[in-house]
Design an enzyme around this catalytic site. Structure first.
Site, PDB file in Angstrom:
ATOM      1  N   ASN A 158       0.853  -1.193   0.000  1.00 51.05           N
ATOM      2  CA  ASN A 158       0.000   0.000   0.000  1.00 51.05           C
ATOM      3  C   ASN A 158       0.886   1.238   0.000  1.00 51.05           C
ATOM      4  O   ASN A 158       2.018   1.200   0.499  1.00 51.05           O
ATOM      5  CB  ASN A 158      -0.892   0.004   1.248  1.00 51.05           C
ATOM      6  CG  ASN A 158      -1.828   1.193   1.280  1.00 51.05           C
ATOM      7  OD1 ASN A 158      -2.426   1.559   0.262  1.00 51.05           O
ATOM      8  ND2 ASN A 158      -1.944   1.837   2.438  1.00 51.05           N
ATOM      9  N   HIS A 171       0.906   5.201   1.302  1.00 50.46           N
ATOM     10  CA  HIS A 171       0.205   6.060   2.262  1.00 50.46           C
ATOM     11  C   HIS A 171       0.870   7.442   2.273  1.00 50.46           C
ATOM     12  O   HIS A 171       2.109   7.526   2.323  1.00 50.46           O
ATOM     13  CB  HIS A 171       0.270   5.413   3.650  1.00 50.46           C
ATOM     14  CG  HIS A 171      -0.484   6.170   4.688  1.00 50.46           C
ATOM     15  ND1 HIS A 171      -1.856   6.096   4.825  1.00 50.46           N
ATOM     16  CD2 HIS A 171      -0.064   7.053   5.627  1.00 50.46           C
ATOM     17  CE1 HIS A 171      -2.243   6.878   5.801  1.00 50.46           C
ATOM     18  NE2 HIS A 171      -1.182   7.477   6.311  1.00 50.46           N
TER      19      HIS A 171
HETATM   20  C1  GRF Z   1      -2.719   8.751  -2.527  1.00 55.36           C
HETATM   21  O1  GRF Z   1      -2.402   9.906  -1.818  1.00 55.36           O
HETATM   22  C2  GRF Z   1      -2.365   7.523  -1.728  1.00 55.36           C
HETATM   23  O2  GRF Z   1      -1.241   7.693  -0.935  1.00 55.36           O
HETATM   24  C3  GRF Z   1      -3.575   7.330  -0.861  1.00 55.36           C
HETATM   25  O3  GRF Z   1      -4.669   7.664  -1.694  1.00 55.36           O
HETATM   26  C4  GRF Z   1      -4.225   8.582  -2.707  1.00 55.36           C
HETATM   27  C5  GRF Z   1      -4.567   7.956  -4.015  1.00 55.36           C
HETATM   28  O4  GRF Z   1      -4.265   8.801  -5.099  1.00 55.36           O
HETATM   29  N1  GRF Z   1      -3.635   5.995  -0.340  1.00 55.36           N
HETATM   30  P1  GRF Z   1      -4.278   8.236  -6.567  1.00 55.36           P
HETATM   31  O5  GRF Z   1      -5.667   7.618  -6.788  1.00 55.36           O
HETATM   32  O6  GRF Z   1      -3.201   7.224  -6.700  1.00 55.36           O
HETATM   33  O7  GRF Z   1      -4.072   9.429  -7.449  1.00 55.36           O
END
Ligand code: GRF
Length: 211
Positions: free
Chosen positions: A118, A120
């Site tokens: 994941n 984050h």
């Molecule tokens: C990102 O900031 C990621 O870290 C978090 O959700 C957001 C997703 O953005 N888990 P994207 O859909 O990849 O543009």
């Protein structure tokens, strides 16, 4: 008792990317794959949201997509059973959560131990959960960043693979900080998946060693 050691596979892998929204991390991962930087293919882009903009990006790139509506299943277990079936059908080696907003069950996490990553937008274990860029500003921390970690049933608390640090500026808004962090997310997510299929990640308890 001897501690279990996980060694990531050195192979041309197959990944499934799970998204719920925009899909910029998925796009960055796929760009790195197309550029020959990561030794894997995208076998599936999965979403729990039919209108996730990232699904359109995937279709435009001729990638296989799948939307499954959780509401159509009697329980989370039944929903995940179907997802697992789809993943096994495609021999997926690694699941990359990229803005996937549905919490995976403990049994799903166990089934794919060391095979779910994941991204984050904070320096875990600080600021797990949601709206973390705003929380970082509200706390007045001087640095924030991004974390790639393996997923366990302890949400946002799995073993850390890579992190990147960015400064938090005095006049930052949630948006400016999020943009600065996102640029780093795109870099370290690709790097983590690259290392995974180079067979360079070793997980032992809470720690991930890069060989
Ligand atoms: C990102 O900031 C990621 O870290 C978090 O959700 C957001 C997703 O953005 N888990 P994207 O859909 O990849 O543009």
């Amino acid at each position: 008792m001897r501690e279990e050691v996980f060694q990531s596979p050195k192979k041309k892998g197959k990944i499934a990317v799970f998204i719920s929204g925009r899909g910029s991390n998925f796009k960055a991962l796929h760009d790195s794959i197309l550029a020959g930087k990561i030794n894997c293919d995208v076998a599936l882009v999965f979403s729990n949201k039919e209108d996730a903009p990232g699904l359109k990006i995937a279709r435009d790139r001729n990638l296989e997509t799948l939307f499954l509506d959780a509401k159509a299943y009697s329980s989370r277990e039944e929903y995940e059973k179907e997802i697992i079936k789809e993943l096994k059908k495609r021999d997926v080696d690694l699941i990359c959560l990229a803005g996937y907003m549905k919490i995976l069950s403990p049994s799903f996490c166990r089934e794919f131990k060391n095979s779910i990553m994941n991204i984050h937008p904070a320096l875990l274990p600080s600021f797990p959960g949601l709206h973390v860029q705003k929380k970082a500003i509200d706390w007045g921390v001087r640095y924030s960043g991004a974390t790639v970690h393996f997923v366990t049933d302890d949400v946002d608390m799995g073993p850390i693979i890579l992190q990147a640090v960015v400064p938090v500026l005095q006049d930052d808004t949630e948006e400016t900080l999020s943009d600065r962090i996102l640029k780093e997310e795109h870099k370290i997510y690709s790097e983590a998946v690259k290392l995974y299929f180079e067979g360079k990640l070793e997980a032992k308890g809470r720690r991930v060693y890069i060989k």
